[in-house]
Enzyme design. Structure first.
Site, mmCIF file in Angstrom:
data_model
loop_
_atom_site.group_PDB
_atom_site.id
_atom_site.type_symbol
_atom_site.label_atom_id
_atom_site.label_comp_id
_atom_site.label_asym_id
_atom_site.label_seq_id
_atom_site.Cartn_x
_atom_site.Cartn_y
_atom_site.Cartn_z
ATOM 1 N N HIS A 5 38.524 25.853 44.515
ATOM 2 C CA HIS A 5 39.071 27.061 45.115
ATOM 3 C C HIS A 5 40.513 27.260 44.646
ATOM 4 O O HIS A 5 41.147 26.314 44.194
ATOM 5 C CB HIS A 5 39.014 26.907 46.647
ATOM 6 C CG HIS A 5 39.159 28.188 47.392
ATOM 7 N ND1 HIS A 5 38.478 29.329 47.071
ATOM 8 C CD2 HIS A 5 39.929 28.510 48.461
ATOM 9 C CE1 HIS A 5 38.822 30.299 47.915
ATOM 10 N NE2 HIS A 5 39.703 29.817 48.763
ATOM 11 N N CYS A 36 38.025 33.680 43.345
ATOM 12 C CA CYS A 36 39.262 33.240 43.992
ATOM 13 C C CYS A 36 40.410 33.166 43.001
ATOM 14 O O CYS A 36 41.551 33.458 43.354
ATOM 15 C CB CYS A 36 39.058 31.885 44.660
ATOM 16 S SG CYS A 36 38.621 30.579 43.507
ATOM 17 N N ASN A 71 44.642 33.027 51.892
ATOM 18 C CA ASN A 71 43.292 32.836 51.357
ATOM 19 C C ASN A 71 42.674 34.196 51.034
ATOM 20 O O ASN A 71 43.258 35.240 51.341
ATOM 21 C CB ASN A 71 42.441 32.050 52.370
ATOM 22 C CG ASN A 71 41.258 31.357 51.722
ATOM 23 O OD1 ASN A 71 40.965 31.556 50.537
ATOM 24 N ND2 ASN A 71 40.554 30.540 52.493
#
Ligand SMILES: *[C@@H]1O[C@H](CO)[C@@H](O)[C@H](O)[C@H]1NC(C)=O
Ligand SMILES: *[C@@H]1O[C@H](CO)[C@@H](O)[C@H](O)[C@H]1NC(C)=O
Length: 407
Positions: free
Chosen positions: A348, A200, A370
């Site tokens: 994240h 991520c 995202n």
């Protein structure tokens, strides 16, 4: 520099295979056969008629089947087909069906409750337990304070002065627009999918570099390579963990970053392939931090270009998010609980690509891009409640300093 790895989009144990081990079908005959098997092996309490959902045929000694179980099984088959999912054995399929069923019940109960400000739904995670979903977070240690790790001369902790070269979108410092949407401006690439790789940090870094370049040069955003960072960025740890700002620092020091088409995504760390790195599609002159614990400063920064932030994605409701403003409250066993995340669990990273609702208490939110594919959330995006009471922001988005590049 280590931190917990990113939330990934599949568990270690589940991989979609091209050749299904069991045929995908929503035909009632398969459903009946499977349910008979399930019932005989006692995995599911199918014969319990106490819930009174109606009873399907009972013949030849096969226990009665509840109609809603059949419907659920058909729904599961539809979900499997949609997500290209298959399981190696019948036992595994039954286990997954049971987990899927429990997740669907959780999702429907939360939506029915009516107290959430957002909606839950099925997605690629619906056959995973919450523990499996979190299993890729192997390191649960708190994220280290970043003050000591700060790079020396390139750090500028400010968003006060705009850069002359950054283009016409920049508002004057104290005149921040009420809403900003860099996707609507055509300055954000398509939502990507990190899949089974804790990358991520690379996706968030690449997203903000792509957008910064598009804004500064007044062009469409180039689709840049996360894989180059995973393979080559020695400041970060590939599919295990990383930090978006140190990825930008690496790009700055190593001449630039390639296009995704030159150095495509493989969702695993390999040796760095220097040839694929060239030519550099985009170089990064510098990177900067936004002051932490200030959503106001984040807003000023996002008005100029997308910004990478850390985020606690541990809440069970978050992985089932489909639309609305996520506010970190969740329905568990009929209770409204939360906040179900904090600034101490930043597992994240995402890119904040806009916001809505300055001066509008009801609808203030951040627009976050995202990296869990377009099938998650709102075509891959999530709206995060803005200007919350917690100085660290919702789920810690300003707990550590957000970062962005200067291209
Ligand atoms: C931002 O822009 C995109 C593309 O036009 C649009 O789909 C999305 O709904 C917008 N988001 C908000 C919050 O307005
Ligand atoms: C971090 O997340 C884990 C797993 O959800 C949870 O058990 C723990 O309490 C959280 N820690 C903090 C400080 O919020």
């Amino acid at each position: 520099m280590q931190r917990p790895p990113c939330t990934t989009t599949t568990s270690i144990h589940i991989r979609p295979s091209k050749r299904p081990a069991m045929p995908l079908s929503s035909s009632p005959s398969l459903a009946l056969a499977l349910l008979a098997l399930v019932t005989l092996t006692g995995v599911l309490p199918l014969a319990s008629s106490s819930r009174g959902h109606g009873v399907a045929a009972t013949t030849n000694g096969v226990p009665p089947l509840e109609k809603h179980e059949l419907l659920m099984l058909e729904r599961f088959h539809g979900w499997m087909a949609e997500h290209g999912r298959s399981y190696a054995t019948a036992e595994e399929k039954l286990r997954r069906f049971e987990i899927y069923r429990r997740n669907v019940e959780f999702i429907e109960a939360a939506n029915r409750d009516g107290r959430l400000t957002y909606t839950l739904g099925e997605n690629a995670f619906t056959d995973l337990t919450h523990e499996e979903f979190l299993a890729t977070h192997t390191n649960r240690a708190p994220r280290p304070e970043e003050e000591d790790e700060e790079p020396e001369e390139e750090t500028v902790i400010t968003t006060r002065a705009g850069h002359v070269s950054e283009g016409p979108y920049l508002p004057a410092v104290d005149k921040v627009p009420d809403r900003v949407n860099w996707t609507a401006e055509g300055k954000v690439t398509e939502v990507k999918n990190q899949r089974h790789c804790g990358s991520c940090w690379a996706f968030a870094a690449v997203a903000v570099i792509e957008s910064a370049y598009a804004i500064a040069k007044r062009v469409q955003p180039p689709v840049l390579s996360e894989q180059e960072l995973i393979d080559c960025d020695s400041y970060d740890s590939g599919c295990s963990s990383g930090l978006s700002w140190s990825a930008m620092k690496w790009v700055k020091k190593h001449g630039g970053i390639a296009l995704d088409s030159q150095y495509p995504y493989k969702q695993r760390k390999d040796a760095c392939q220097e040839k694929k790195r060239l030519p550099h599609a985009v170089s990064v002159r510098d990177f900067e931090f936004v002051k932490k614990k200030s959503e106001e400063e984040l807003m000023k920064a996002v008005a100029r270009r997308p910004v990478a932030v850390g985020f606690d994605s541990n809440d069970n409701c978050f992985r089932h998010y489909t639309h609305g403003v996520y506010n970190s409250m969740c329905i568990k066993n009929g209770e409204l609980v939360g906040p179900a995340c904090s600034g101490n669990n930043l597992t994240h990273d995402m890119a904040i690509v806009g916001y809505v609702g300055k001066g509008n208490d009801k609808g203030k939110y951040w627009i976050a891009k995202n990296s869990w594919g377009k099938g998650w959330g709102q075509k891959g995006y999530v709206w995060l409640k803005k200007d919350v009471a917690d100085p660290e922001g919702l789920c810690g988005i300003v707990a550590t300093r957000p970062s962005y590049p200067i291209v």
